[in-house]
Design a protein around this motif. Structure first.
Motif, PDB file in Angstrom:
ATOM      1  N   GLY A 136      -3.908  -6.519  11.820  1.00  0.00           N
ATOM      2  CA  GLY A 136      -2.945  -5.698  10.960  1.00  0.00           C
ATOM      3  C   GLY A 136      -2.007  -6.664  10.200  1.00  0.00           C
ATOM      4  O   GLY A 136      -1.041  -5.890   9.260  1.00  0.00           O
ATOM      5  N   CYS A 137      -2.263  -7.862  10.048  1.00  0.00           N
ATOM      6  CA  CYS A 137      -1.174  -8.829   9.409  1.00  0.00           C
ATOM      7  C   CYS A 137      -1.442  -8.934   8.003  1.00  0.00           C
ATOM      8  O   CYS A 137      -0.690  -9.579   7.456  1.00  0.00           O
ATOM      9  N   GLY A 138      -2.521  -8.577   7.596  1.00  0.00           N
ATOM     10  CA  GLY A 138      -2.994  -8.357   6.263  1.00  0.00           C
ATOM     11  C   GLY A 138      -3.925  -9.734   5.982  1.00  0.00           C
ATOM     12  O   GLY A 138      -4.322 -10.011   4.552  1.00  0.00           O
ATOM     13  N   LYS A 139      -4.767 -10.223   6.951  1.00  0.00           N
ATOM     14  CA  LYS A 139      -5.538 -11.294   6.816  1.00  0.00           C
ATOM     15  C   LYS A 139      -6.708 -10.934   5.919  1.00  0.00           C
ATOM     16  O   LYS A 139      -6.992 -11.326   4.843  1.00  0.00           O
ATOM     17  N   SER A 140      -7.374  -9.673   6.279  1.00  0.00           N
ATOM     18  CA  SER A 140      -8.583  -9.007   5.434  1.00  0.00           C
ATOM     19  C   SER A 140      -8.229  -8.690   3.876  1.00  0.00           C
ATOM     20  O   SER A 140      -8.745  -8.841   2.842  1.00  0.00           O
ATOM     21  N   THR A 141      -6.746  -8.140   3.791  1.00  0.00           N
ATOM     22  CA  THR A 141      -6.359  -7.721   2.580  1.00  0.00           C
ATOM     23  C   THR A 141      -6.225  -8.954   1.526  1.00  0.00           C
ATOM     24  O   THR A 141      -6.459  -9.052   0.373  1.00  0.00           O
ATOM     25  N   TYR A 191       0.942  -1.349  -0.053  1.00  0.00           N
ATOM     26  CA  TYR A 191      -0.192  -0.041   0.053  1.00  0.00           C
ATOM     27  C   TYR A 191       0.796   1.138  -0.203  1.00  0.00           C
ATOM     28  O   TYR A 191       1.938   1.273   0.745  1.00  0.00           O
TER      29      TYR A 191
HETATM   30  N1  LIG Z   1      -6.688   0.839   1.638  1.00  0.00           N
HETATM   31  C1  LIG Z   1      -5.525   0.700   2.531  1.00  0.00           C
HETATM   32  N2  LIG Z   1      -4.482   2.027   2.404  1.00  0.00           N
HETATM   33  C2  LIG Z   1      -3.536   1.607   3.269  1.00  0.00           C
HETATM   34  N3  LIG Z   1      -3.471   0.815   3.856  1.00  0.00           N
HETATM   35  C3  LIG Z   1      -4.153  -0.096   4.427  1.00  0.00           C
HETATM   36  C4  LIG Z   1      -5.461  -0.272   3.428  1.00  0.00           C
HETATM   37  N4  LIG Z   1      -6.076  -1.485   3.926  1.00  0.00           N
HETATM   38  C5  LIG Z   1      -5.417  -2.081   4.775  1.00  0.00           C
HETATM   39  N5  LIG Z   1      -4.048  -1.257   4.937  1.00  0.00           N
HETATM   40  C6  LIG Z   1      -3.161  -1.478   6.067  1.00  0.00           C
HETATM   41  O1  LIG Z   1      -2.656  -3.065   5.648  1.00  0.00           O
HETATM   42  C7  LIG Z   1      -2.244  -3.659   6.843  1.00  0.00           C
HETATM   43  C8  LIG Z   1      -3.142  -5.002   6.880  1.00  0.00           C
HETATM   44  O2  LIG Z   1      -4.671  -4.694   6.986  1.00  0.00           O
HETATM   45  P1  LIG Z   1      -5.504  -5.889   7.119  1.00  0.00           P
HETATM   46  O3  LIG Z   1      -5.613  -6.801   6.256  1.00  0.00           O
HETATM   47  O4  LIG Z   1      -7.017  -4.983   7.587  1.00  0.00           O
HETATM   48  O5  LIG Z   1      -5.268  -6.618   8.387  1.00  0.00           O
HETATM   49  P2  LIG Z   1      -5.831  -7.585   9.244  1.00  0.00           P
HETATM   50  O6  LIG Z   1      -7.387  -7.964   8.606  1.00  0.00           O
HETATM   51  O7  LIG Z   1      -5.018  -8.865   9.550  1.00  0.00           O
HETATM   52  O8  LIG Z   1      -6.254  -7.111  10.745  1.00  0.00           O
HETATM   53  C9  LIG Z   1      -2.560  -2.873   7.912  1.00  0.00           C
HETATM   54  O9  LIG Z   1      -1.358  -2.343   8.397  1.00  0.00           O
HETATM   55  C10 LIG Z   1      -3.509  -1.430   7.542  1.00  0.00           C
HETATM   56  O10 LIG Z   1      -3.406  -0.458   8.121  1.00  0.00           O
END
Ligand SMILES: Nc1ncnc2c1ncn2[C@@H]1O[C@H](COP(=O)(O)OP(=O)(O)O)[C@@H](O)[C@H]1O
Ligand SMILES: [Mg+2]
Lengths: 283, 256
Positions: free
Chosen positions: A61-66, A31
């Motif tokens: 914050g480890c990127g699971k949702s991503t 990102y």
């Molecule tokens: N649209 C975005 N723009 C910038 N950073 C993002 C965005 N979405 C998520 N992040 C960052 O990516 C990292 C992983 O987010 P996320 O996948 O939501 O983690 P998890 O689901 O494991 O808690 C976090 O540090 C978050 O701040």
């Protein structure tokens, strides 16, 4: 594009289906944050068998949702490769479903209308559409609530409605992002059992993110443990127990201790990176 | 005394005091009796106007004018608001124009409108429609921009077309604000209707009748008209609130 699967096999009449294999290779995601580039996922490799249930745990914050958003194609900007049954993922498609942590039902539609709009793209005849809606409401135990509005449902019911909506297109793979995270402990245990039954009936490949290690072990054929900054797969744990499972199984307890140990382990600072574990992926 | 009874009697206390004071004023000599028409005379005029159909005629004419203007101004307002919400360049052009025009009170347009369109029904309708236009356009535009990204994502997941997203997501999520706009427009249109009728006395209407009564030194008739305007405005507001609750029944109850 119309997913032809349900034309061949109505949900629940066959066992785990042949399709629904997910293969992730060398996946990285960055990102741009205030001018700086931040690596959120780093070299993820994971192969998921058709009909398998994979749980993902890891610190927030480890990127699971991503990772899930990339799999369903809500985000298409990444390096590496994600394939579903040998087709490269590019954008959203009905063959890949997602259940969010917040149910995200449209508040202005009844439960059955919410399920119906998920079918819009398929342009099915009315009778077929109605049968699919009725079947899927029955699958999640909401047959009597088709005419209710989302605000009239309890948290557990709303989440089950969201699962019915996600399954009505009979996707080959269903991603679930902390789907039970907002439920109270008792409801959660009930919906877990429901989810296990639904998964066994539908035979869909499922990938579920959760912060509850018990839940991950109760449902998952495998549990993927992730570590943060950058998001990596730290370990993949096999849960070698048949479904439906007994929560009291000693194996689950042993594996839980192991995974919790993994998640709470202090990072080593030697080379500026976090500890990396040998067992990255299995296939 | 039950709580309900107590709140009703409290609500009636103040009007009763005002009426008592009014009646007292009307008995302080001829000059006072002119400005403060005795209540008994007001009541007699009310009955008379009801019986000879005058009240119905004027109230009906005003109501029809207000609702027609609401329909015209409201639909143009909603259509413009949707376009502004969907299309940025249009928003940037039309937004400042609407905001600037809104600074001019409705009656401030009167000299120009009279010059261009005369003082017939068309001119009245134009001004009242304008008063219904502002609240609908502004609220609709705000509503269309309030679409939650989270719900828009659901549309992407299921492959909605642009038109489907608009019809099934953006428009319904704008509806609560659209209704707020319409209910404000209803109130403004009613007030503006009486206003233009007072100033453009030409055909039937409560405002026209009020003006005529003032010229004829009939304070009692003026009072009947004022009361009628108030009661009708209140009733319109209540009816619309019921309609809104029915159409937005999918909304959780406030505080839920
Ligand atoms: N649209 C975005 N723009 C910038 N950073 C993002 C965005 N979405 C998520 N992040 C960052 O990516 C990292 C992983 O987010 P996320 O996948 O939501 O983690 P998890 O689901 O494991 O808690 C976090 O540090 C978050 O701040
Ligand atoms: Mg998350």
């Amino acid at each position: 594009m119309t997913d032809p699967r349900h034309l061949r096999e109505p949900a629940g009449t066959t066992g785990p289906s042949r399709t629904g294999a997910v293969r992730i290779t060398g996946l990285s995601k960055r990102y741009a944050m205030s001018g700086k580039s931040m690596t959120v996922l780093d070299d993820i490799n994971l192969s998921i068998r058709p009909g398998e249930f994979v749980s993902i745990v890891g610190p927030s914050g480890c990127g699971k949702s991503t990772l899930l958003r990339l799999i369903v194609g809500l985000d298409t900007d990444y390096d590496g490769e994600i394939r579903l049954d040998d087709t490269r993922v590019a954008g959203t498609g009905l063959e890949r479903g997602l259940v969010f942590q917040d149910h995200r039902l449209f508040p202005w539609m009844t439960v059955s209308k919410n399920v119906e709009v998920a079918l819009l793209k398929q342009k099915l005849p009315k009778e077929r559409r109605e049968r699919l809606i009725a079947e899927h409401l029955a699958l999640v135990g909401l047959s009597d609530f088709g005419e209710a509005y989302p605000h009239q449902l309890s948290g557990g019911m709303a989440q089950r409605a969201a699962i019915a909506r996600a399954l009505v297109n009979e996707p080959r793979v269903l991603a679930l992002d902390e789907p039970l995270g907002a439920l109270d402990a008792l409801t959660r245990v009930k919906v877990q059992a429901e989810l296990q039954r639904i998964w066994m009936e539908a035979g869909t490949t499922m990938i579920m993110v959760t912060h509850d290690v018990d839940e991950a072990l109760f449902l998952g054929d495998r549990v993927v443990v992730m570590s943060p900054r950058p998001g990596r797969i730290a370990r993949v744990v096999d849960v070698d127990l048949p479904h439906p499972r007994d929560r009291a199984s000693p194996l689950l307890h042993r594996l839980k201790d192991e995974i919790l140990g993994e998640l709470t382990r202090e990072p080593r600072e030697e080379d500026g990176t976090l500890v990396s574990f040998p067992a990255r992926t299995r296939s | 005394m039950s709580l309900r009874l107590r709140s009703v009697s409290l609500a009636l206390l103040f009007p009763a005091l005002v009426l008592g004071w009014w009646e007292w004023e009307s008995r302080q000599g001829a000059g006072h009796a002119y400005a403060f028409a005795p209540l008994e005379q007001v009541a007699r005029s009310l009955v008379e106007m009801l019986l000879d159909g005058r009240l119905l005629l004027h109230a009906g004419a005003s109501l029809q004018r207000a609702l027609t203007a609401l329909l015209i101004g409201g639909s143009i307002g909603i259509a413009t608001g949707i376009a502004m919400g969907l299309w940025r360049p249009f928003d940037r052009t039309a937004g400042p124009i609407v905001t600037t025009m809104r600074q001019v009170p409705i009656l401030g347009w009167l000299p120009l409108v009279a010059l261009w369109f005369g003082n017939g029904d068309g001119a009245k309708l134009l001004l009242v429609s304008l008063s219904a236009f502002y609240p609908t356009v502004l609220n609709t535009q705000k509503g269309m921009q309030a679409v939650e990204g989270k719900l828009a994502e659901v549309g992407r997941l299921y492959g909605f077309t642009r038109l489907q997203s608009l019809r099934l997501i953006a428009w319904p999520s704008a509806l609560p604000l659209v209704f707020t706009g319409i209910s404000q427009a209803l109130a403004f249109a009613w007030i503006a209707t009486i206003g233009v009728e007072l100033l453009f006395s030409a055909t039937a209407g409560l405002g026209t009748e009020m003006m005529a009564a003032q010229v004829a030194a009939r304070t009692d008739v003026v009072l009947v008209c004022v009361a009628c305007v108030g009661v009708m405005g209140f009733a319109l507001n209540q009816l619309f609130a019921l309609l809104r609750a029915r159409l937005l029944r999918w909304q959780p109850a406030p505080g839920n």
